[in-house]
Design a protein around this motif. Structure first.
Motif, PDB file in Angstrom:
ATOM      1  N   LYS A 146      -2.460  -3.297   2.577  1.00 22.10           N
ATOM      2  CA  LYS A 146      -2.114  -1.961   3.079  1.00 22.10           C
ATOM      3  C   LYS A 146      -3.184  -0.945   2.697  1.00 22.10           C
ATOM      4  CE  LYS A 146       1.837  -1.907   0.967  1.00 22.10           C
ATOM      5  NZ  LYS A 146       3.171  -1.424   0.502  1.00 22.10           N
ATOM      6  N   GLY A 147      -4.379  -1.415   2.462  1.00 23.00           N
ATOM      7  CA  GLY A 147      -5.465  -0.503   2.103  1.00 23.00           C
ATOM      8  C   GLY A 147      -5.310   0.059   0.712  1.00 23.00           C
ATOM      9  N   GLY A 148      -4.599  -0.665  -0.151  1.00 15.40           N
ATOM     10  CA  GLY A 148      -4.417  -0.235  -1.530  1.00 15.40           C
ATOM     11  C   GLY A 148      -3.247   0.710  -1.746  1.00 15.40           C
ATOM     12  N   GLU A 149      -2.487   1.020  -0.693  1.00 17.57           N
ATOM     13  CA  GLU A 149      -1.388   1.974  -0.840  1.00 17.57           C
ATOM     14  C   GLU A 149      -0.224   1.360  -1.628  1.00 17.57           C
ATOM     15  OE1 GLU A 149       1.665   4.779   1.757  1.00 17.57           O
ATOM     16  OE2 GLU A 149       0.288   3.414   2.795  1.00 17.57           O
ATOM     17  N   GLU A 150       0.154   2.021  -2.706  1.00 17.98           N
ATOM     18  CA  GLU A 150       1.262   1.569  -3.541  1.00 17.98           C
ATOM     19  C   GLU A 150       2.552   2.322  -3.230  1.00 17.98           C
ATOM     20  OE1 GLU A 150       1.136  -0.919  -5.440  1.00 17.98           O
ATOM     21  OE2 GLU A 150      -0.972  -1.259  -5.909  1.00 17.98           O
ATOM     22  N   GLY A 151       2.497   3.284  -2.344  1.00 19.26           N
ATOM     23  CA  GLY A 151       3.670   4.073  -1.994  1.00 19.26           C
ATOM     24  C   GLY A 151       3.739   5.365  -2.790  1.00 19.26           C
ATOM     25  N   TYR A 152       4.870   6.070  -2.663  1.00 16.65           N
ATOM     26  CA  TYR A 152       5.071   7.326  -3.389  1.00 16.65           C
ATOM     27  C   TYR A 152       5.629   7.024  -4.781  1.00 16.65           C
ATOM     28  CZ  TYR A 152       4.109  10.215   0.675  1.00 16.65           C
ATOM     29  OH  TYR A 152       3.476  10.849   1.732  1.00 16.65           O
ATOM     30  N   ILE A 153       4.958   7.529  -5.795  1.00 17.02           N
ATOM     31  CA  ILE A 153       5.300   7.233  -7.182  1.00 17.02           C
ATOM     32  C   ILE A 153       5.432   8.535  -7.976  1.00 17.02           C
ATOM     33  CG2 ILE A 153       4.509   6.090  -9.293  1.00 17.02           C
ATOM     34  CD1 ILE A 153       2.945   4.144  -7.517  1.00 17.02           C
TER      35      ILE A 153
END
Length: 363
Positions: free
Chosen positions: A248-255
């Motif tokens: 996902k292009g390095g996206e870890e989501g909202y944190i």
């Protein structure tokens, strides 16, 4: 002295303990379920190869023999994908296993085992395979129990003590199920708990975090150098990152950065939206480079989304109320580990109206 039993984990162990047959059988299910999935993948792969081969043959035949051959080929391909045979209806309760002349198992015995298993363990397992696995477990358990009896293990002190503990645990769980479980299923109670959740809810700032994980410091420095030259973070993540988020292009989501471990928190709080860390963070897993995206405030979850969590909250709260009430009713007194008395917290306990042995817990 007011009794305050705050160790919810200990109490909940009664309520949330593993279901019957949940030990070795659970492990067997996980293994067999994985085997089943692997076999399904292999079959699917073979079917795809056959389909591809059929398509290629059809194309060649079209060129060589014309439309009539194509129709015949299409019919053959369609015919190869036959519908599964309907499940055979089983009447009555037939015997499904015999062990010598002393023991037999019927279909209903196996169905009871299947019914006791958590749905997540049986999902995706074919019915016939599920039935065979549970039957094998019943037979294996019986054989081991009989052999243990022959060895006299059921007469030992260790067995007697463990059996008594199991009986006590089962009674405690059954009591909790009777007293607490219905309250967690009450819609009014759930709605009231959801209202309390909304009142107590506090917004937390969340930030979109991007991440590249690398195995060495040299690799990390090389990536940072490329970022300094203006290369796209997501493109490099897909190419170099060892983290699962690379796709996902390095996206870890909202944190919520505020609740992250200190080393990561400090790194992320030092940069702004669109920026990346100029130095990699070293951990036991490797070297990490982060980038920040948009930020947002958390919002309360909808009732249906949080319903299961609300049930757990009610269960925990009701268990603690129940234990506290019973502790007062039975006039419980606790001591320190060395046997010395615990300093009273407030007023002394009120003596029970009846002797503890005769006390009956209220519903």
């Amino acid at each position: 002295m007011k009794i305050k039993l705050g160790c919810a984990a200990v109490v909940l162990s009664f309520f949330c303990c593993e279901l019957l047959y949940g030990g070795a059988l659970v492990k067997d299910f996980k293994k067999n379920k994985a085997d089943t999935a692997e076999q399904s993948n292999e079959v699917a792969s073979e079917n795809e190869d056959r389909d591809d081969s059929a398509e290629e043959t059809a194309a060649n035949n079209t060129a060589a023999e014309g439309s009539s051959t194509v129709a015949a080929s299409g019919t053959a391909a369609t015919g190869s994908k036959t519908a599964p045979a309907p499940k055979k209806e089983i009447k009555g309760d037939p015997i499904v296993a015999k062990i010598g002349r002393s023991k037999e198992y019927r279909r209903s015995d196996v169905l009871k085992v299947i019914k006791s298993l958590p749905p997540q363990l049986t999902q995706g397992v074919p019915d016939d395979k599920l039935f065979a696995m549970c039957l094998d477990q019943l037979i294996s358990s019986y054989l081991m129990v009989e052999q243990a009896k022959k060895a006299g293990m059921d007469k030992t002190k260790d067995f007697t003590e463990r059996l008594e503990n199991m009986k006590n645990d089962l009674l405690a769980r059954m009591f909790l199920m009777k007293e607490v479980a219905p309250k967690a299923e009450n819609d009014s109670a759930l709605r009231a708990r959801y209202t309390k959740y909304l009142v107590e809810f506090k917004k937390i700032k969340e930030t979109q975090v991007y991440h590249i994980m690398l195995s060495s410091e040299d690799d990390a420095k090389a990536v940072i150098e490329r970022l300094n030259k203006g290369e796209d973070f997501g493109k490099i993540a897909k190419e170099k990152s060892l983290a699962p988020s690379k796709e996902k292009g390095g996206e870890e989501g909202y944190i919520a950065i505020s609740i992250l471990p200190s080393p990561v928190k400090e790194k992320l709080e030092a940069i702004k939206k669109g920026e990346y860390t100029k130095e990699a963070l070293k951990t036991d897993n490797g070297y990490h480079i982060f980038k920040l995206g948009d930020s947002r405030d958390t919002s309360p979850q909808k009732f249906e989304e949080i319903k299961d969590s609300l049930k757990q909250m009610i269960v925990q709260e009701e268990i603690m109320k129940l234990i506290d009430r019973l502790a007062k009713q039975f006039n419980v007194t606790r001591f320190n580990e060395d046997g010395s008395p615990i300093e009273p917290l407030g007023t002394a306990p009120v003596p029970a109206a009846q002797p503890a042995a005769a006390a009956t817990p209220a519903a």
